[in-house]
Scaffold this motif. Structure first.
Motif: not given
Ligand code: GAL
Length: 665
Positions: A326-340
């Motif tokens: 959510w931190h990433a999204v709050a800063h403008g991420a439109d996607a979160v992908l886990y590796w792997q």
């Protein structure tokens, strides 16, 4: 203000998936589990060169086609990686000098990654072949929404071919040896060059001009390699399909602003490694990636609990990764992908975290991804096509960073730490800041901060001057305005061409053994590592905000921090590396004077950010980055979308809790 790329109609959740590691009979179960966790995107084919092209020109694409289709039938779109970070054994055997040469002159060994010389013509030809064939086969495949080129560019090659190309690059850039000798001051230590072929690749400390140009050459080499892939791909792609590369936050092997110019989308790989992240500085890495294209980005890899490559590969606390997403999204991420998705049974990364374990069953961490899947499903309609908005810009300069890194002058002076010293006091107050190139336009910002902007050329200075004249507030700091774009000292005192707008110049700079006192009306504290003695040029209008106390004699009672009006705006000069409390007081005053409002007030440990969607709705994202429960006072009655509840007054956040809020109308 920036806008998201038009293609992103939703918030994506996904994982890197390597179907080639597993028998095809297993795929339906993987896809069932992905669907159960509401994954919407899979990243495929990165590193799969030996499976895609087992011998020269023999392509095996059917398996990938089947994987894409199987995923698509479960509603999961694909991002394809070009596999060039893993040139296969047969290719290396055919072209042994495709392998890069390291600093000590040895060819790197086959069997890890990015073992290529980025300038190898044989490697280029093989890249064109595989990427071109993939483009023809998959460019118009529905459900392939984007492409990632290579993986984490990072290798620097020191082979003779690279040296020759570096010399050619210099000849093109400087036009004549006279010009090069002049810009690099080569009379110094008899470095004068009388032939291009005499110029070495720098190994270890060298002439600062040569070192900087080598970084530019490495950047150009990757840009050419990247363009070659872009050219092979672009004409085959369906409209709207984008191309990205996965960058690595503050990694500084090349100038990221140059490389991202040619891409449609910036994305990055965020790993914590050992310990836990500090949201007050990790936000800067998201904002940095956002600033590459000045619009939304993808967090295309992140840590599913733990990594395998750090000193201690601890697992993130339960709930922490969701808060990080959510931190990433709050800063403008439109996607979160886990590796792997699932670790291969063999290979170098057996102990890395994954969503599914070696037995094929979900790991405990999978539950957290499931929760995120529910979150994203609810929040996606609200957040699609939304942007982050900032009144503040922090300027980032690779040239300045490299130059300082090579000549720190104080062993503990670190460009990024100093940068974060300005980012953190804003972040703790929930004041959004863009991290942008020193060469980006400044329209729309109220405050621009230029931490250690050492390399200041004429056009940068003009843009900053114009910004201030039009009413902007500018903060210049220690180590600003010292060098030209060839990494030579400017023949003037700091801040060089901005001395008149700053109203001060730096008479001397001092690396400090001990912190020294600095005090004024706004704070009383210390300067550590570094102190600059300021000389006020314009006594009538320059306000001295703080003076040094008794220090080394040279600094005693001298101005340390100043502010000077210019045009409609004002320029601060911060000649000290202030202690944290003083820095907070200083920035609080600067922000208040520029009339910049925080998103919301929260206790430390709780972050509040805002995204504004296409309908103009302000969506507030509030994240508890601590293990303790927290309370936040809401400015207005709100709807909390993840729980579907209305909240008024006090919002309670559980350990690592997240709230996505819009005002109740
Ligand atoms: C990244 C890389 C991935 C994977 C990951 C492990 O740097 O892009 O392929 O190796 O690290 O943490």
């Amino acid at each position: 203000m920036s806008l998201p790329p038009p293609t992103f109609a939703r918030l994506h959740l996904g994982a890197a998936y390597y179907p080639e590691h597993w028998p095809e009979e297993r795929w339906p179960e993987d896809i069932r589990l992905m669907r159960k966790a509401r994954l919407t995107v899979a990243r495929l084919a990165e590193f799969a060169w030996s499976t895609l092209e087992p011998t020269e020109g023999e392509f095996h694409f059917d398996w990938l086609d089947r994987a894409i289709s199987a995923l698509a039938s479960a509603g999961i779109v694909s991002v394809l990686g070009t596999p060039t970070a893993a040139p296969p054994a047969w290719l290396v055997q055919q072209n042994p000098d495709l392998l890069a040469v390291d600093e000590s002159g040895h060819r790197v060994q086959f069997g890890n990654r990015c073992h290529y010389c980025v300038n190898s013509p044989e490697f280029h030809a093989a890249t064109r072949r595989i990427v071109g064939a993939m483009a023809e086969r998959f460019g118009s495949t529905p459900h392939v929404i984007g492409w990632q080129l290579d993986n984490e560019y990072n290798r620097v090659c020191y082979c003779d071919r690279c040296r020759g190309l570096f010399q050619r690059y210099l000849a093109e850039k400087f036009g004549s040896l006279d010009a090069l000798n002049r810009h690099w001051s080569t009379r110094y230590w008899s470095q004068t060059y009388s032939g291009w072929e005499q110029i070495p690749i720098p190994i270890g400390p060298h002439n600062p001009g040569l070192m900087l140009e080598f970084k530019h050459f490495v950047t150009e080499s990757y840009r050419k390699f990247q363009r070659l892939q872009l050219d092979a791909l672009r004409s085959h792609l369906r409209p709207g399909v984008w191309i990205t590369h996965n960058f690595m936050g503050w990694f500084n092997g090349f100038d990221h602003y140059v490389l991202t110019r040619d891409l449609d989308l910036a994305s990055w790989d965020w790993y914590v490694g050992t310990g836990h992240h500090d949201y007050l500085t990790s936000g800067a890495k998201h904002d940095l990636t956002h600033g590459f294209k000045r619009r939304n980005f993808w967090l295309i890899e992140t840590q599913p609990g733990n990594v395998n490559w750090s000193s201690t590969n601890n697992t993130l606390n339960k709930g922490e990764a969701r808060a990080m997403a959510w931190h990433a999204v709050a800063h403008g991420a439109d996607a979160v992908l886990y590796w792997q998705w699932r670790s291969a049974l063999g290979g170098q990364e057996q102990y890395h975290g994954a969503l599914v374990d070696q037995s094929g069953q979900p790991r405990p961490f999978y539950e957290e991804v499931q929760q995120l899947g529910r979150d994203f499903a609810v929040a996606s309609p609200l957040l699609s096509s939304s942007a982050v908005v900032s009144d503040v810009a922090l300027l980032n300069s690779y040239d300045s960073r490299w130059s300082i890194q090579w000549q720190r002058h104080h062993r503990d002076f670190d460009y990024v730490a100093h940068f974060n010293h300005y980012y953190r006091p804003l972040a703790v107050r929930n004041i959004a800041a863009d991290v942008i190139s020193t060469d980006a336009p400044l329209e729309g910002y109220k405050l621009v901060i230029a931490p250690a902007l050492l390399v200041l050329n004429g056009s940068r200075a003009t843009r900053l001057r114009d910004f201030v004249e039009r009413g902007g507030h500018l903060v210049l700091t220690i180590r600003c305005g010292m060098k030209d774009e060839y990494n030579a000292l400017l023949p003037s005192r700091q801040p060089g061409p901005l001395a008149d707008v700053a109203g001060v110049e730096v008479e001397e700079y001092y690396a400090l053994l001990e912190p020294i006192p600095v005090a004024g009306e706004w704070f009383a504290g210390t300067s550590r590592l570094w102190a600059e003695r300021l000389k006020v040029r314009d006594e009538a209008s320059t306000q001295v905000i703080a003076h040094y106390g008794v220090a080394n004699g040279w600094l005693d009672d001298q101005p340390a921090v100043t502010v000077h009006p210019h045009g409609e705006g004002r320029v601060y000069f911060v000649g000290s590396y202030l202690d944290d409390a003083s820095q907070q007081s200083l920035l609080d005053r600067i922000v208040a004077t520029a009339r910049i409002e925080p998103v919301m007030e929260t206790p430390v440990g709780v972050e509040a950010r805002k995204r504004v969607n296409a309908e103009g709705v302000e969506v507030l994202i509030v994240i508890n980055h601590t293990r303790a429960k927290q309370f936040v006072r809401l400015p207005w009655p709100a709807r909390e979308h993840l729980s579907g509840q209305s909240v008024e007054g006090k919002l309670k956040l559980a350990s690592y809790g997240v709230a996505v809020l819009t005002p109740l109308t």
